[in-house]
Write an enzyme that holds these catalytic residues in place. Sequence first.
Site, short mmCIF file in Angstrom:
data_model
loop_
_atom_site.label_atom_id
_atom_site.label_comp_id
_atom_site.label_asym_id
_atom_site.label_seq_id
_atom_site.Cartn_x
_atom_site.Cartn_y
_atom_site.Cartn_z
N LYS A 95 45.86 -28.67 -34.14
CA LYS A 95 45.09 -28.55 -35.38
C LYS A 95 44.94 -27.09 -35.80
O LYS A 95 45.36 -26.18 -35.09
CB LYS A 95 43.73 -29.24 -35.20
CG LYS A 95 43.88 -30.78 -35.05
CD LYS A 95 44.22 -31.49 -36.34
CE LYS A 95 44.78 -32.89 -36.26
NZ LYS A 95 44.12 -33.89 -35.46
C1 LIG Z 1 43.76 -35.34 -35.21
C2 LIG Z 1 43.10 -36.30 -36.10
C3 LIG Z 1 41.96 -37.03 -35.73
C4 LIG Z 1 41.42 -37.12 -34.34
O1 LIG Z 1 41.34 -35.98 -33.64
P1 LIG Z 1 41.61 -35.93 -32.07
O2 LIG Z 1 40.99 -34.64 -31.71
O3 LIG Z 1 43.10 -35.94 -31.89
O4 LIG Z 1 40.95 -37.10 -31.43
C5 LIG Z 1 41.33 -37.81 -36.68
N1 LIG Z 1 41.81 -37.91 -37.92
C6 LIG Z 1 42.92 -37.25 -38.32
C7 LIG Z 1 43.38 -37.41 -39.74
C8 LIG Z 1 43.62 -36.46 -37.41
O5 LIG Z 1 44.73 -35.83 -37.79
#
Ligand SMILES: *Cc1c(COP(=O)(O)O)cnc(C)c1O
Length: 378
Positions: A185
Amino acid sequence: MTSKPRTIRLSKASIGDAEKQAVLRPLDREYLGMGTEVQGFETELEAYLGRPAVCVATGTAALQLALQGIGIGPGDEVLVPSLTFVASFQAIAATGATPVACDIRADSCMLDVADARRRLTARTRAVMPVHYAGGVGDLDQVYAFARDEGLRVVEDAAHAFGTVHHGKPVGANGDVVCFSFDGIKNITSGEGGCVVTDDPETLSRVRDARLLGVENDTSARFSGQRSWDFDVTAQGWRYHMSDIMAAIGRTQLARRESLAEKRQALAKRYAQRLGASDRIAPVLTRFDDVVPHIFPVRIAGLPDRDVLRLQLRDRGVETGVHYRPNHLLTFFARSDQAPLPIAERVYAELLSLPLHPDLDDSDIDYVCAQLLEALSAI
Ligand SMILES: *Cc1c(COP(=O)(O)O)cnc(C)c1O
């Protein structure tokens, strides 16, 4: 044909010496659980966002606890765009509520508020807009809709850390906003996420629920203690963040501006390079206020996306597809569901190009050249 021996990854963490050094702090302390690093990360997030942030183990956990924190549970319905990572849907389902898949707008790939309105029932309690790719879509309209209908809003801002809306970072305003800090992210803590809100009730519920529902255990942990003589009054989960993760997250938070500027510059270059093609339409086109997490494009009239993806892979370019709409997944498909034509049409055209802060201009030029060349033969 250019055949450079390189592999350009779709996405990855950008990790430097600072993160490696930071991880040594909890290791040297031999305190690895939730303690001073998590407390420090929360304080620094609060300074950036201007209101409290509660750190948890993943972004999915953040969404689940946020929903639980506003009182969502069995029998409730939550409106959510179908074009999102399955995490959004699973987080809703984990509370016992039903995710109601909504269509998207073709121009933004984000929630179509008019479609969401048509899916309202007596059980609708909340709406979860998803900040696809890092933009915010019709966020103001989502809030107007929620106000009209008496709904709570939980923003899935997993893609949008650093994006600015009305002059403030996403998370600074809004009902309840959730971020993910997973490995790819905009900023990462390895794995992690946070819930941001000024609602004291939700904050206190999320703080307890992340530590198995043990009341006020957060303050104990932050002073190096834990609670022994405690009470539990609600369902909780073991969803707290560890100090190892927080140490990485704090370093990335400090680096957020340079990480964001890099993503923005690369995305701008993509948009310029691909602008001349009449077959390729980037989903996002303006990046001054948006920190792009991914770079999806729509390719009209694509006979076989898999063939194109294999050709690009052979040329060293990894690609992705964000996302298969959730209403097409067996677990979330509902027979009483009105059709979602835009999500399905857009899905057939989507292709995500590599985007992460360690790419440079020549990588972007290479990807664009390979894509245009491969497409001209299809
Ligand atoms: C990455 C993501 C999540 C969840 O995050 P994690 O940390 O991987 O559990 C939720 N929604 C979207 C759109 C994402 O890209």
